[in-house]
Design an enzyme around this catalytic site. Structure first.
Site, mmCIF file in Angstrom:
data_model
loop_
_atom_site.group_PDB
_atom_site.id
_atom_site.type_symbol
_atom_site.label_atom_id
_atom_site.label_comp_id
_atom_site.label_asym_id
_atom_site.label_seq_id
_atom_site.Cartn_x
_atom_site.Cartn_y
_atom_site.Cartn_z
ATOM 1 N N ASP A 1 0.911 -1.148 0.000
ATOM 2 C CA ASP A 1 0.000 0.000 0.000
ATOM 3 C C ASP A 1 0.947 1.194 0.000
ATOM 4 O O ASP A 1 1.538 1.518 1.039
ATOM 5 C CB ASP A 1 -0.877 0.005 1.253
ATOM 6 C CG ASP A 1 -1.852 1.171 1.240
ATOM 7 O OD1 ASP A 1 -1.450 2.272 0.815
ATOM 8 O OD2 ASP A 1 -3.008 0.998 1.650
ATOM 9 N N HIS A 2 1.110 1.839 -1.156
ATOM 10 C CA HIS A 2 2.227 2.788 -1.253
ATOM 11 C C HIS A 2 2.075 3.988 -0.327
ATOM 12 O O HIS A 2 3.035 4.660 -0.014
ATOM 13 C CB HIS A 2 2.469 3.215 -2.710
ATOM 14 C CG HIS A 2 1.537 4.271 -3.214
ATOM 15 N ND1 HIS A 2 0.276 4.001 -3.665
ATOM 16 C CD2 HIS A 2 1.682 5.614 -3.333
ATOM 17 C CE1 HIS A 2 -0.314 5.122 -4.042
ATOM 18 N NE2 HIS A 2 0.512 6.124 -3.850
ATOM 19 N N HIS B 1 -5.732 2.923 1.017
ATOM 20 C CA HIS B 1 -4.984 4.097 1.489
ATOM 21 C C HIS B 1 -5.693 4.841 2.626
ATOM 22 O O HIS B 1 -5.088 5.167 3.641
ATOM 23 C CB HIS B 1 -4.771 5.082 0.337
ATOM 24 C CG HIS B 1 -4.159 4.457 -0.887
ATOM 25 N ND1 HIS B 1 -3.211 3.473 -0.820
ATOM 26 C CD2 HIS B 1 -4.355 4.692 -2.214
ATOM 27 C CE1 HIS B 1 -2.849 3.125 -2.049
ATOM 28 N NE2 HIS B 1 -3.530 3.840 -2.915
HETATM 29 C C1 BG6 Z 1 -3.386 4.566 -6.451
HETATM 30 C C2 BG6 Z 1 -4.720 4.594 -7.149
HETATM 31 O O1 BG6 Z 1 -3.323 3.499 -5.562
HETATM 32 O O2 BG6 Z 1 -3.200 5.775 -5.763
HETATM 33 C C3 BG6 Z 1 -4.804 5.776 -8.097
HETATM 34 O O3 BG6 Z 1 -4.920 3.385 -7.868
HETATM 35 C C4 BG6 Z 1 -4.492 7.046 -7.362
HETATM 36 O O4 BG6 Z 1 -6.084 5.848 -8.690
HETATM 37 C C5 BG6 Z 1 -3.186 6.924 -6.585
HETATM 38 O O5 BG6 Z 1 -4.372 8.084 -8.318
HETATM 39 C C6 BG6 Z 1 -2.947 8.134 -5.706
HETATM 40 O O6 BG6 Z 1 -1.658 8.085 -5.182
HETATM 41 P P1 BG6 Z 1 -0.876 9.412 -4.768
HETATM 42 O O7 BG6 Z 1 0.405 8.904 -4.193
HETATM 43 O O8 BG6 Z 1 -0.718 10.240 -6.013
HETATM 44 O O9 BG6 Z 1 -1.740 10.099 -3.759
#
Ligand code: BG6
Length: 493
Positions: free
Chosen positions: A177-178, A240
């Site tokens: 989960d980045h 997230h």
């Molecule tokens: C991803 C989603 O996990 O997270 C995308 O699949 C989304 O739809 C993205 O745009 C958002 O990540 P960040 O790091 O730009 O907030």
């Protein structure tokens, strides 16, 4: 660090191009990679090592936080490409051969990481083929990284966990989960548990409500096919946003052990109130964008996007009022919202404290009196601001809310690492703290399941219901306004 071989399935794909290789490149520049290291892109596209490296260099130039490509000449030899059809089990022998060759060259055994940067439907097949390789039985040396989405609902997540669990030990599986790799997200733990100041007031007695917004200005970015089957709840909330909620709501861990931290988060997920159909109607709002303009560009309605059903019921916006039913949080609403093509790219957590119990000041002094508030900006501002009352200079006692601001960018001059740098390094080091455990993913699915089911059973009658560049549907404002509050956004700096 132990010599490491990193195999990326989907090597020629977007994630590697935009995120993984730029992250590895920065780790290389910062001397974090093991001395003996190789990364191998796997895929069906017919690249040679040379043409693959050229392609990745373009990605680095466009997406790396460091644009300087002088160190590339030293990094490039670590990269190779192995054409492979992930659907053919006989091709997997090529991986074992590569590992053997490299280990001979290096004169010892290496850790092997398999990164599955592929469409979710390919994950089970690849995992099964990997599971047949004798080297994957080595629990200490071999790890597998699985990208989100992890399942499409609770049943499919369970099935995938069952399949992976039959092939690998849980400590070999790294579910990404980045958001958990973001510096400002990790800092929530530092803020809460490295300071004695906040803990005594971090509960229902002092906190009125919590808000979490993850607003995006981008739309589908060519991912219509994926998004149409996902929607905002699956794409952002299940993972997230619930993880951010866990960071805010979890109890203090006893140690920084990966399982201890994840246990505390699972406790939060298990405490989130399950909605029945009526509660879903009261506490969850969905939206879908109409045509309009955003950032000076004409935007087609979601239903007209490529890969999208012209009558689509998929939500591109979701807002939910959650409750965490435990001693610390009973009765404190957690308002959560996310959406595509909103007014501003911003991810913020707001902790709204209760008002002072008694206003001793003269009436005119208190006109602008506002309760204390802590805003944690995850991105792009990356700051934390605490609002409190101050006396306005002058001969009369007049109060004014002011902000005490801690800004990452002002306080630390170095560039903060990208989430994927932190996560890749953790996988290589064998630290699973920032990754989702099987039960954690399932608990998160359990939280969103009633909402998914209720939405699937009722066609949205008002779609499309917001314009690009707005803050989403009016119902999302009403959801929070009913409680006498409004969504908080940060002022421009
Ligand atoms: C991803 C989603 O996990 O997270 C995308 O699949 C989304 O739809 C993205 O745009 C958002 O990540 P960040 O790091 O730009 O907030």
């Amino acid at each position: 660090m132990t010599p490491t071989l990193l195999f990326i399935f989907g090597g020629s794909g977007d994630l590697n191009f935009r995120k993984l290789t730029p992250a590895l490149y920065n780790l290389f520049i910062d001397h974090y990679l093991p001395e003996k290291f190789a990364v191998v892109g796997l895929g069906r596209s017919p690249y040679s090592d040379e043409s693959f490296r050229e392609r990745l260099l373009e990605g680095v130039r466009e997406f790396s936080r460091r644009k300087d490509d002088a160190p590339w000449a030293d990094f490039a030899p670590l990269v190779s490409y192995l054409p492979l059809d992930a659907g053919k089990s006989e091709d997997f022998g090529l991986i074992a051969d590569f590992v053997n060759r490299r280990e001979k060259e290096w004169g010892g055994s290496a850790n092997v990481v398999f990164y599955l940067a592929v469409a979710p439907q390919l994950v089970p097949g690849i995992a099964q083929n990997l599971g047949k390789l004798p080297l994957c039985g080595n629990k200490a040396r071999v790890r597998i990284v699985v990208e989100k989405p992890f399942g499409h609902n609770l049943a499919s997540a369970r099935e995938l966990n069952g399949l992976l669990g039959g092939l690998f030990a849980e400590e070999q599986i790294y579910r990404i989960d980045h958001y958990l790799g973001k510096e400002t997200v990790q800092n929530i733990l530092a803020l809460r548990f490295a300071n004695a100041l906040f803990e005594p007031i971090w509960n229902r007695h002092y906190i009125d409500y919590v808000q979490i917004t993850a607003a995006e200005t981008v739309g589908l970015e060519g991912r219509g096919g994926y998004y149409e089957k996902s929607g905002a709840l699956r794409d952002m909330v299940q993972n997230h946003l619930l993880q951010l909620l866990c960071m805010v709501a979890m109890e203090a861990p006893v140690s920084f052990d990966a399982n201890e931290i994840r246990n505390k988060k699972v406790d939060v997920l298990n405490a989130i109130r399950r909605f029945d159909a009526e509660a879903v109607r009261d506490n969850a709002v969905r939206g879908q964008y109409d045509e309009g303009t955003a950032g000076g560009k004409a935007i087609p309605a979601y239903r007209k996007e490529e890969g999208v059903n012209p009558n689509s019921a998929t939500e591109t916006f979701a807002a939910v009022k959650f409750f965490v039913d435990n001693w610390r949080w009973q009765g404190v609403p957690f308002y959560v919202r996310t959406g595509k093509l909103l007014q501003k790219k911003t991810t913020v957590i707001t902790i709204q404290f209760k008002a002072a119990p008694h206003y001793a000041f003269p009436e005119e002094a208190a006109e602008t009196w506002r309760p204390n508030r802590l805003i944690i900006s995850i991105q792009p501002e990356m700051d934390i601001r605490l609002r409190f009352q101050a006396k306005r200079p002058g001969q009369t006692m007049l109060l004014n809310p002011v902000d005490m601001v801690f800004s990452y960018k002002d306080a630390f001059d170095g560039q903060e690492p990208e989430a994927y740098e932190t996560l890749l390094l953790d996988v290589m080091a064998g630290d699973a703290t920032l990754f989702m455990r099987a039960d954690q993913v399932e608990a998160a699915w359990r939280v969103v399941t009633p909402i998914l089911e209720s939405w699937e059973s009722r066609q949205p009658v008002d779609f499309p219901n917001y314009t690009p560049g707005s803050w989403g549907p009016e119902d999302a404002e009403a959801l929070i306004a009913r409680d006498g509050h409004h969504w908080v956004t940060l002022p421009k700096r």
